[in-house]
Each structure stands twice: as structure tokens, then as C-alpha cells.
Design an enzyme around this catalytic site. Structure first.
Site, PDB file in Angstrom:
ATOM      1  N   THR A 181      -6.555  -7.283  36.839  1.00 24.11           N
ATOM      2  CA  THR A 181      -6.929  -5.988  36.264  1.00 24.11           C
ATOM      3  C   THR A 181      -7.698  -5.185  37.298  1.00 24.11           C
ATOM      4  O   THR A 181      -8.737  -5.640  37.793  1.00 24.11           O
ATOM      5  CB  THR A 181      -7.786  -6.207  34.999  1.00 24.11           C
ATOM      6  OG1 THR A 181      -7.010  -6.969  34.079  1.00 24.11           O
ATOM      7  CG2 THR A 181      -8.192  -4.889  34.365  1.00 24.11           C
ATOM      8  N   LYS A 252      -2.460  -4.993  36.803  1.00 23.82           N
ATOM      9  CA  LYS A 252      -2.619  -4.275  35.520  1.00 23.82           C
ATOM     10  C   LYS A 252      -3.636  -3.144  35.681  1.00 23.82           C
ATOM     11  O   LYS A 252      -4.747  -3.378  36.160  1.00 23.82           O
ATOM     12  CB  LYS A 252      -3.101  -5.253  34.452  1.00 23.82           C
ATOM     13  CG  LYS A 252      -3.430  -4.622  33.110  1.00 23.82           C
ATOM     14  CD  LYS A 252      -3.770  -5.696  32.084  1.00 23.82           C
ATOM     15  CE  LYS A 252      -4.048  -5.118  30.720  1.00 23.82           C
ATOM     16  NZ  LYS A 252      -5.369  -4.532  30.595  1.00 23.82           N
ATOM     17  N   HIS A 276      -6.379   0.444  30.146  1.00 21.59           N
ATOM     18  CA  HIS A 276      -7.308  -0.491  29.512  1.00 21.59           C
ATOM     19  C   HIS A 276      -7.519  -0.130  28.031  1.00 21.59           C
ATOM     20  O   HIS A 276      -8.616  -0.280  27.491  1.00 21.59           O
ATOM     21  CB  HIS A 276      -8.636  -0.499  30.261  1.00 21.59           C
ATOM     22  CG  HIS A 276      -9.291  -1.841  30.358  1.00 21.59           C
ATOM     23  ND1 HIS A 276      -9.461  -2.508  31.540  1.00 21.59           N
ATOM     24  CD2 HIS A 276      -9.841  -2.649  29.411  1.00 21.59           C
ATOM     25  CE1 HIS A 276     -10.098  -3.652  31.321  1.00 21.59           C
ATOM     26  NE2 HIS A 276     -10.337  -3.761  30.031  1.00 21.59           N
TER      27      HIS A 276
HETATM   28  C1  LIG Z   1     -11.277  -5.948  22.476  1.00 25.82           C
HETATM   29  C2  LIG Z   1     -10.524  -5.714  23.760  1.00 25.82           C
HETATM   30  C3  LIG Z   1     -10.826  -6.465  24.890  1.00 25.82           C
HETATM   31  C4  LIG Z   1     -10.114  -6.265  26.082  1.00 25.82           C
HETATM   32  N1  LIG Z   1     -10.358  -7.071  27.166  1.00 25.82           N
HETATM   33  C5  LIG Z   1      -9.614  -6.936  28.282  1.00 25.82           C
HETATM   34  C6  LIG Z   1      -9.775  -7.811  29.387  1.00 25.82           C
HETATM   35  O1  LIG Z   1     -10.599  -8.745  29.364  1.00 25.82           O
HETATM   36  N2  LIG Z   1      -9.001  -7.605  30.506  1.00 25.82           N
HETATM   37  C7  LIG Z   1      -8.073  -6.597  30.553  1.00 25.82           C
HETATM   38  O2  LIG Z   1      -7.375  -6.435  31.555  1.00 25.82           O
HETATM   39  N3  LIG Z   1      -7.882  -5.769  29.513  1.00 25.82           N
HETATM   40  C8  LIG Z   1      -8.615  -5.918  28.384  1.00 25.82           C
HETATM   41  N4  LIG Z   1      -8.396  -5.092  27.326  1.00 25.82           N
HETATM   42  C9  LIG Z   1      -7.318  -4.074  27.413  1.00 25.82           C
HETATM   43  C10 LIG Z   1      -5.995  -4.649  26.933  1.00 25.82           C
HETATM   44  O3  LIG Z   1      -5.533  -5.685  27.775  1.00 25.82           O
HETATM   45  C11 LIG Z   1      -4.906  -3.568  26.876  1.00 25.82           C
HETATM   46  O4  LIG Z   1      -4.806  -2.940  28.122  1.00 25.82           O
HETATM   47  C12 LIG Z   1      -5.153  -2.514  25.807  1.00 25.82           C
HETATM   48  O5  LIG Z   1      -5.830  -3.052  24.699  1.00 25.82           O
HETATM   49  C13 LIG Z   1      -3.817  -1.923  25.366  1.00 25.82           C
HETATM   50  O6  LIG Z   1      -3.994  -0.934  24.413  1.00 25.82           O
HETATM   51  P1  LIG Z   1      -3.781  -1.192  22.827  1.00 25.82           P
HETATM   52  O7  LIG Z   1      -5.005  -1.918  22.369  1.00 25.82           O
HETATM   53  O8  LIG Z   1      -3.655   0.156  22.264  1.00 25.82           O
HETATM   54  O9  LIG Z   1      -2.532  -2.040  22.678  1.00 25.82           O
HETATM   55  C14 LIG Z   1      -9.110  -5.272  26.135  1.00 25.82           C
HETATM   56  C15 LIG Z   1      -8.820  -4.511  25.006  1.00 25.82           C
HETATM   57  C16 LIG Z   1      -9.521  -4.726  23.820  1.00 25.82           C
HETATM   58  C17 LIG Z   1      -9.143  -3.912  22.604  1.00 25.82           C
END
Ligand SMILES: Cc1cc2nc3c(=O)[nH]c(=O)nc-3n(C[C@H](O)[C@H](O)[C@H](O)COP(=O)(O)O)c2cc1C
Length: 379
Positions: A181, A252, A276
Site C-alpha cells: 500500500t 495498491k 484507500h
Molecule cells: C476499516 C478499514 C480498514 C482498512 N485498512 C486498510 C489497510 O490496513 N491497508 C490497506 O491497504 N487498505 C486498508 N483499507 C482500505 C481498503 O483496502 C480498500 O482500499 C477500501 O476499503 C475500498 O473501498 P470500499 O470500502 O468502498 O470497498 C481499509 C479500509 C477500511 C474500511
């Protein structure tokens, strides 16, 4: 007009033969019928600070909204008279044959929803043959012998020895890809967490239950806001990690075509167009809007995934039409988890899969590879 029960019955007739779809779902009149309703159920069951942590974005939440709103600006142009009796939704994601072109995005803090949430989501992924990307700091989840296709997420540490060691460890543990990421230089400014005096300690211990009295935070979100995560990270990380392991690296967080080209140059096996989930830079472009230019820059050299705002099967058709090979699901599985635990995660994945199949059929495409740019226009 069909009532909801009749609609569900005809929907399940369409998907008859799917090993994932079970009758008891049709017989429960209260079962959520779409992903938004799963979110509503989860919201009722979670403490406000846990719900807000998951649902929220940063500052004005422009980007959070942009992710969803972008889907409302792109419209599909279906073709007809093509015999869509049989529709094949399967896809191959970095060598893994999967029933649908989506996989579970890394999400930290699943413990805010349920204890042992990482194991629960992993079991649901295994049962539905969905690729799972575990969150940063969460390693291999299910024990040996369970054929879960597992990828590992990291925000990368700007140090060669740790990058090499990390890549080796993930390969030895059976991880099939590393997801780096790149948009996480600093902890972002999330108003909802600041207002709730969210304590980052909850990400380890779990959140209070609705109605519980909350102790004063030891590690409040507002204090954590400027915390550096990976401010000195550069593309060199990919060289280091690739010297430690052979497994593919997915970058990512790409939004700019120039970063897509850099990722390819430094040996990435795939990228994901992502902001994200609207949780890092507020004001960043919505993922679907960024996708076409990034896909053009990549020009088919490596797979392009996207994430952000996927809530319907038609959203996946749109993303693929604009150049994605597959999509990641962030909040959607968490709403399933919060609503009904493991079963809820499975239902969310099934529902999205079945909506995707129906959207393909109504677009007149029988195979995922037949979804193309001619099927979509921006209005
Ligand atoms: C609660 C939460 C925690 C997340 N933690 C991470 C993470 O640790 N690493 C990361 O690359 N993305 C993280 N993300 C982003 C997700 O991988 C993803 O990019 C994003 O949630 C996609 O959008 P959506 O929730 O509308 O599907 C997180 C998202 C949420 C909602």
C-alpha cells in the site's frame, strides 16, 4: 409488481445451480436484500465509534463520496439477442481461478466488529473460494492444509533488510502475493474518529458494545493524526522485496498514470487503482474516475485492479469495462461480518456475485473477458 419475496425467488431461480445460494436465505423475509441493508444491520449492532471508524473517510469525505458517485456517472450500454442462458463469471486473478473477479481487500481493525474477525473472514473466503488479502500486521490466518488463496498487505518499511525479510517470510508461509500500500505516508485526519475520541487501542482489544460506557482514550485518534507511517518510502522498496522473494507484488493506491508506469518499471506484477476507500487524502479523485487513464498507461502489460465504492454487481461490470481485471472489496465484507458474522460475509460475497452475474447477462455478455470499453459511457 413483484413483492420482495417473489423477487428473491425469481432471482434464486436464475442462480439455481450455484452451490453458494441457499434456500434458507429466501425463506427469511428480514434478510438484507442488498449490501446497503447489510450495512444498516451492522450499524445497529456496532458501537457508534466502531461503525464510524469503518464507514468514515477523511475530513469532508469528498473522496469517500466520490468513490460511490463515480458509479452514477458511468452508464452501461447493453447488447441483446445474444443467448445469455449460460453466463460464466469466473476469472483468473494472479494465477488463482476464482468464481468471481473480486477479492477481499486488506482492512485493519476487523476486531472492532467481532473477536477473531480475521479468522472468521478467512473461513468465509475459503468457503466462497474468494482470494483474501490480510491486513498489515496480520499474517497467515488459517492453519496448514486449508486451500485459501492468501495475499499479505504491507505499508512497507523503508529499510532493505526488513523488506527482504518480509518478502521471504510471506513466501515461506504460502502467501501468493504481496500487496504494497503506497498511499499511507501519514495517519490521516478523520473527523469522525476525532469527534468520537476514537482510541486506536480498540483495534487490538475490540470495541465497546453499544451502550457500554467508554473509558477516556489512552491513544486518541486526534493525537495519532500526524503519526508518520512510511513518509520515506520510495519505489526502491519493490527492488528490495523482489530480491527476497519470487511472489508477485501488487502496488495498491495508484491514482496517477505516472505511478502506474513507475510500478511496472520497478517490477510490480499488478496494481490497484485505489484511494484507500477515501480514508487517506481527502479530495483525491474517485477510483473509478481514475481508472481509465491508469489502465491506458498500463496498456495491458500487467493486470489493473481497482477498489473503492463497490456495492453492486453492476459496479464490477463498470470497473472491468474501464480496464480492471478485478476489484477489491473493503467495507462490504465488514458489513456482512457485523450483521451476521461468518454467514454474513458469505452472504455479501454471494449476493454481489449473483448481482454481477445478472448484470453480465442483462448486458449481453457471457464471459468476463467479453466485458469491454464499448459497453460504457460517462454521462
Ligand atoms: C476499516 C478499514 C480498514 C482498512 N485498512 C486498510 C489497510 O490496513 N491497508 C490497506 O491497504 N487498505 C486498508 N483499507 C482500505 C481498503 O483496502 C480498500 O482500499 C477500501 O476499503 C475500498 O473501498 P470500499 O470500502 O468502498 O470497498 C481499509 C479500509 C477500511 C474500511
Amino acid at each position: 409488481m413483484m413483492n420482495r419475496r417473489q423477487a428473491l425467488r425469481s432471482f434464486s431461480a436464475f442462480v439455481a445451480g450455484s452451490p453458494l445460494w441457499s434456500q434458507d436465505y429466501d425463506n427469511d423475509p428480514m434478510a438484507p436484500i442488498n449490501l446497503h441493508e447489510f450495512e444498516e444491520v451492522a450499524k445497529r449492532k456496532l458501537h457508534k465509534l466502531a461503525y464510524d471508524f469503518i464507514a468514515g473517510g477523511t475530513e469532508e469525505e469528498y473522496t469517500l463520496r466520490a468513490n460511490r458517485e463515480a458509479f452514477g456517472r458511468w452508464y452501461l450500454i447493453p447488447r441483446f439477442m445474444r443467448d445469455v442462458t449460460n453466463v460464466d463469471t469466473s476469472a483468473t486473478i494472479l494465477g488463482a481461478k476464482v468464481p468471481f473477479p473480486f477479492f477481499i481487500a486488506p482492512t485493519g481493525g476487523k476486531n472492532l466488529v467481532l473477536p477473531n474477525a480475521d479468522e472468521t473472514v478467512a473461513q468465509a473466503a475459503l468457503n466462497t473460494k474468494t482470494v483474501l488479502c490480510s491486513a498489515t500486521g496480520v499474517g497467515k490466518i488459517l492453519e496448514e492444509g486449508k486451500p485459501l488463496v492468501w495475499w499479505s498487505n504491507t505499508i512497507g518499511s523503508p529499510n532493505k533488510a526488513s523488506a527482504v525479510g518480509y518478502a521471504k517470510r510471506i513466501e515461506d508461509q504460502g502467501g501468493k502475493a504481496i500487496v504494497l500500500t503506497i498511499d499511507n505516508a501519514y495517519q490521516s485526519n478523520r473527523d469522525r474518529n476525532n469527534r468520537n475520541r476514537f482510541d486506536y487501542g480498540y483495534m487490538q482489544t475490540g470495541a465497546p458494545k453499544p451502550g457500554d460506557k467508554i473509558p477516556p482514550p489512552r491513544n486518541p485518534a486526534r493525537a495519532a493524526m500526524w503519526q508518520p507511517h512510511t513518509p520515506s518510502l520510495t519505489w526502491e522498496w519493490l527492488d528490495w522485496a523482489r530480491s527476497g522473494s519470487q511472489i508477485p507484488i501488487v502496488v495498491k493506491g495508484v491514482l496517477h498514470p505516472g505511478d502506474a508506469r513507475m510500478a511496472i518499471e520497478r517490477g510490480a506484477s499488478a496494481i490497484s487503482v485505489s484511494n484507500h476507500g477515501g480514508r487517506q487524502l481527502d479530495g483525491a479523485i474517485g477510483s473509478l474516475d481514475a481508472l481509465p487513464e491508469v489502465a491506458e498507461a498500463v496498456g495491458g502489460r500487467i493486470p489493473v485492479f481497482m477498489d473503492g465504492g463497490i456495492r453492486r454487481g453492476q459496479d464490477i461490470v463498470k470497473a472491468i469495462a474501464l480496464g480492471a481485471s478485478g476489484v477489491l472489496l473493503g467495507r462490504a465484507p465488514l458489513w456482512g461480518l457485523g450483521a451476521y458474522g461468518q454467514k454474513g460475509v458469505e452472504r455479501v460475497l454471494e449476493l454481489l456475485g449473483m448481482e454481477f452475474k445478472l448484470a453480465m447477462a442483462l448486458c449481453g455478455v457471457r464471459n468476463v473477458k467479453d466485458i469491454d470499453r464499448s459497453m460504457i459511457r460517462r454521462i
